[in-house]
Design an enzyme around this catalytic site. Structure first.
Site, short mmCIF file in Angstrom:
data_model
loop_
_atom_site.label_atom_id
_atom_site.label_comp_id
_atom_site.label_asym_id
_atom_site.label_seq_id
_atom_site.Cartn_x
_atom_site.Cartn_y
_atom_site.Cartn_z
N HIS A 122 7.84 32.35 22.10
CA HIS A 122 7.11 33.54 22.54
C HIS A 122 6.24 34.13 21.43
O HIS A 122 6.59 34.10 20.25
CB HIS A 122 8.09 34.61 23.03
CG HIS A 122 9.08 35.05 21.99
ND1 HIS A 122 8.81 36.01 21.06
CD2 HIS A 122 10.35 34.64 21.74
CE1 HIS A 122 9.86 36.20 20.28
NE2 HIS A 122 10.81 35.37 20.66
N ASP A 123 5.07 34.60 21.83
CA ASP A 123 4.13 35.32 20.95
C ASP A 123 3.53 34.45 19.85
O ASP A 123 2.93 34.97 18.91
CB ASP A 123 4.80 36.56 20.32
CG ASP A 123 5.36 37.50 21.36
OD1 ASP A 123 4.56 38.06 22.13
OD2 ASP A 123 6.59 37.67 21.42
N GLY A 140 9.55 32.16 17.60
CA GLY A 140 8.67 33.21 18.07
C GLY A 140 7.75 33.74 16.99
O GLY A 140 8.08 33.74 15.80
#
Length: 265
Positions: A122-123, A140
């Protein structure tokens, strides 16, 4: 060009499919998905969440794109995954949507190769022409520059930055930032030198490579403090865009630890 959807595929009515999209057997495409022209989901692919796939991507069986972040703080917020064009995404690869506190978007560039069981957390912000080899993993919030190669079974720790044209060797555990053009390997990963093979393959001329090598020797010499060597390198090679890219990368986030060469005992 017509959109092709295999009879066994499940495609939400609200999904947006551009001309020439091909959805293979047993694929699942969610309600908030957008797929660009010429992209092909081969079979058994899941694309969910608010995911945008650009043009001419090829996604192989059992890949899952747009799944929720693997983060305990995520509570189902409306975040997204944006993938560029001309990527080859192989079997069992996974790419997650972002988190609200991390900017809300995971971005993957164009012309990449994401091999079997590779993972983009994520991100993450991933550049163009990136290769994640078999089971390579990005935690992440990682920032991965253009033309980076991450070797098989290597893992990049969350929040780590990897500069353009860097090479990460197989099985490396990368917990510190990697300079542009650098080559690292080991557990934990340390700087082995410059990614000379990659530089030659991408057409960097001999003068540029020699300048980078000289700057590298100065920057990571034994004499003086690292900050002193950083300033000396910046002054000596101020006219070299490639050297200054390394200097700017280091200066951009002084709070992050940096992969350094191993010192002989």
């Amino acid at each position: 060009m017509a959109v092709e959807i295999h009879p066994t595929a499940i495609v939400a009515d609200s999904a947006e499919l551009a001309d020439g999209v091909s959805i293979g057997p047993f694929c699942i495409v969610g309600e908030a998905v957008r797929i660009g022209p010429g992209t092909r989901l081969h079979a058994h692919v899941v694309v969910e969440g608010r995911t945008t796939l650009g043009a001419n991507n090829h996604v192989h069986p059992f890949a899952v794109l747009g799944g929720p972040p693997q983060h305990t703080a995520y509570k189902g917020e409306d975040t997204e995954l944006v993938i560029g064009d001309n990527n080859l995404i192989r079997e069992h690869a996974t790419m997650n949507i972002g988190t609200p506190h991390g900017g809300g978007v995971t971005r993957v560039g164009s012309n990449g190769l994401y091999m079997i069981e590779s993972h983009v957390g994520h991100d993450c912000i991933v550049g163009d022409n990136v290769i994640l080899t078999k089971q390579a993993t990005l935690g992440g919030h990682c920032q991965i520059g253009d033309y980076v190669i991450v070797g098989g079974l290597a893992a990049v720790h969350q929040f780590t930055r990897v500069g353009r044209h860097a090479m990460i060797g197989g099985l490396a555990a990368v917990v510190k930032d990697v300079i542009p053009y650098g080559s690292v390997w080991g557990n934990h990963a340390h700087l082995e030198g410059l990614n000379l093979v990659g530089l030659k393959r991408r057409g960097f001329d001999r003068e540029t490579i020699n300048t980078l090598r000289a700057a590298y020797r100065l920057l990571f010499a034994d004499e003086g403090t690292f900050q002193e060597r950083l300033e000396d390198t910046a002054q000596t090679y101020a006219d070299s865009p490639q050297v200054m890219e390394i200097i700017d990368f280091i200066r951009a986030d002084a709070s992050r630890p940096l992969c350094l060469p191993e010192r002989e005992v």
